[in-house]
Design a protein around this motif. Structure first.
Motif, PDB file in Angstrom:
ATOM      1  N   LYS A 165       0.836  -1.205   0.000  1.00 37.37           N
ATOM      2  CA  LYS A 165       0.000   0.000   0.000  1.00 37.37           C
ATOM      3  C   LYS A 165       0.874   1.259   0.000  1.00 37.37           C
ATOM      4  N   TYR A 166       1.995   1.189   0.707  1.00 33.18           N
ATOM      5  CA  TYR A 166       2.924   2.324   0.768  1.00 33.18           C
ATOM      6  C   TYR A 166       3.428   2.643  -0.635  1.00 33.18           C
ATOM      7  N   GLY A 167       3.795   1.604  -1.385  1.00 32.98           N
ATOM      8  CA  GLY A 167       4.270   1.802  -2.750  1.00 32.98           C
ATOM      9  C   GLY A 167       3.164   2.278  -3.680  1.00 32.98           C
ATOM     10  N   GLU A 168       1.969   1.717  -3.536  1.00 39.21           N
ATOM     11  CA  GLU A 168       0.844   2.120  -4.375  1.00 39.21           C
ATOM     12  C   GLU A 168       0.481   3.584  -4.136  1.00 39.21           C
ATOM     13  N   LYS A 169       0.555   4.002  -2.883  1.00 41.83           N
ATOM     14  CA  LYS A 169       0.241   5.393  -2.556  1.00 41.83           C
ATOM     15  C   LYS A 169       1.277   6.332  -3.191  1.00 41.83           C
ATOM     16  N   GLY A 170       2.534   5.902  -3.210  1.00 41.68           N
ATOM     17  CA  GLY A 170       3.570   6.698  -3.860  1.00 41.68           C
ATOM     18  C   GLY A 170       3.320   6.823  -5.349  1.00 41.68           C
ATOM     19  N   ALA A 171       2.866   5.736  -5.987  1.00 41.55           N
ATOM     20  CA  ALA A 171       2.568   5.764  -7.420  1.00 41.55           C
ATOM     21  C   ALA A 171       1.408   6.714  -7.717  1.00 41.55           C
ATOM     22  N   LYS A 229       5.000   5.293   7.288  1.00 41.13           N
ATOM     23  CA  LYS A 229       5.879   4.184   6.947  1.00 41.13           C
ATOM     24  C   LYS A 229       5.413   2.886   7.611  1.00 41.13           C
ATOM     25  N   PRO A 230       5.432   1.804   6.867  1.00 42.13           N
ATOM     26  CA  PRO A 230       5.082   0.501   7.458  1.00 42.13           C
ATOM     27  C   PRO A 230       6.092   0.104   8.535  1.00 42.13           C
ATOM     28  N   LYS A 231       5.614  -0.588   9.544  1.00 42.71           N
ATOM     29  CA  LYS A 231       6.498  -1.055  10.618  1.00 42.71           C
ATOM     30  C   LYS A 231       6.196  -2.510  10.941  1.00 42.71           C
ATOM     31  N   PHE A 232       7.215  -3.197  11.426  1.00 35.43           N
ATOM     32  CA  PHE A 232       7.027  -4.575  11.878  1.00 35.43           C
ATOM     33  C   PHE A 232       7.521  -4.636  13.311  1.00 35.43           C
ATOM     34  N   THR A 233       6.592  -4.580  14.258  1.00 36.39           N
ATOM     35  CA  THR A 233       6.950  -4.496  15.676  1.00 36.39           C
ATOM     36  C   THR A 233       6.470  -5.729  16.439  1.00 36.39           C
ATOM     37  N   VAL A 268      -3.225  15.915   0.676  1.00 35.46           N
ATOM     38  CA  VAL A 268      -2.476  15.539   1.866  1.00 35.46           C
ATOM     39  C   VAL A 268      -3.289  14.572   2.717  1.00 35.46           C
ATOM     40  N   ASP A 269      -4.570  14.873   2.877  1.00 32.81           N
ATOM     41  CA  ASP A 269      -5.441  14.017   3.691  1.00 32.81           C
ATOM     42  C   ASP A 269      -5.593  12.629   3.057  1.00 32.81           C
ATOM     43  N   LYS A 270      -5.659  12.605   1.719  1.00 33.21           N
ATOM     44  CA  LYS A 270      -5.906  11.343   1.032  1.00 33.21           C
ATOM     45  C   LYS A 270      -4.666  10.491   0.893  1.00 33.21           C
ATOM     46  N   TYR A 271      -3.534  11.105   0.537  1.00 35.49           N
ATOM     47  CA  TYR A 271      -2.325  10.340   0.237  1.00 35.49           C
ATOM     48  C   TYR A 271      -1.275  10.381   1.325  1.00 35.49           C
ATOM     49  N   GLY A 272      -1.364  11.353   2.202  1.00 36.65           N
ATOM     50  CA  GLY A 272      -0.321  11.477   3.212  1.00 36.65           C
ATOM     51  C   GLY A 272      -0.595  10.729   4.488  1.00 36.65           C
ATOM     52  N   GLY A 273      -1.839  10.335   4.706  1.00 39.15           N
ATOM     53  CA  GLY A 273      -2.184   9.651   5.952  1.00 39.15           C
ATOM     54  C   GLY A 273      -1.865   8.196   5.909  1.00 39.15           C
ATOM     55  N   GLY A 274      -2.206   7.486   7.007  1.00 39.20           N
ATOM     56  CA  GLY A 274      -1.924   6.055   7.090  1.00 39.20           C
ATOM     57  C   GLY A 274      -2.978   5.223   6.388  1.00 39.20           C
TER      58      GLY A 274
END
Length: 206
Positions: free
Chosen positions: A57-63, A95-99, A200-206
């Motif tokens: 999703k992080y990559g798709e949002k960047g595209a 950013k995605p995290k693995f915790t 910003v609201d659409k693409y910048g959020g989680g």
């Protein structure tokens, strides 16, 4: 008074009872250890799958941000603001995290008495996934910068195809002209373009 044979019989009975109790406790410990491994493995697989989807999703949002930037760049003089907006939107992505913590996911995992190798294998898998996620996001600032510049160059190529730049205009000339003609506060309220804050609201959020 008990005879010797009665005393020995009692001792053997106590010994057998103790052995049964020991075997029962041993079996229970083995079962609990195996269960903690199973629970930890199940929870780890779920967390790993979620991390993979988050990265996707992080990559798709960047595209999508690149697409928005290229669309905005088609407006004369909007190339530089579009690049700045695109870069800002990319940096604003969550950013995605693995915790994942196996001890929290499977209570009793750390204090188990058995399944030592299976536990080590699970911990190794967890660390491996953590490294993969970290590596996937390594250098994200530089990658976002390069991606934004690539999209900006794409707008230059689009302008060439559309004939909105004169023949022989270099990319640097294009940027310089865009910077010279960029309005201080462009009004896009009456155009088809979305409001920057909505982006910003659409693409910048989680």
């Amino acid at each position: 008074m008990a005879t010797l044979s009665q005393i020995l019989a009692g001792l053997r009975a106590d010994q057998q009872l103790g052995q049964k109790e020991t075997l029962g406790m041993l079996g229970e410990s083995i079962f609990e250890s195996e269960q903690s491994i199973k629970e930890g493995t199940r929870a780890y697989q779920e967390a790993a799958d979620k991390a993979g989807l988050d990265i996707q999703k992080y990559g798709e949002k960047g595209a999508k941000i690149d697409t928005v930037q290229r669309a905005l760049s088609l407006i004369p003089g909007a190339q530089i603001p579009a690049a700045i907006l695109g870069f800002g939107l990319k940096r604003a992505r969550k950013k995605p995290k693995f915790t994942f913590d196996v001890n929290k996911a499977a209570p009793g995992f750390e204090g188990r008495l058995f399944a030592d190798q299976a536990g080590k294998d699970l911990l190794s898998s967890v660390q491996g996934t953590r490294d993969i996620v970290s590596q996937a996001l390594k250098g994200s600032f530089f990658n976002d910068l390069v991606s934004t510049a690539t999209s900006l160059y794409g707008s230059y190529q689009a302008a060439e195809l559309m004939g909105t730049v004169s023949e022989g205009t270099t990319f640097m000339d294009f940027l310089k002209k865009a910077g010279d003609t960029t309005p201080a506060a462009p009004d896009v309220s009456d155009t088809f373009l979305p409001n920057p804050q909505d982006l910003v609201d659409k693409y910048g959020g989680g």
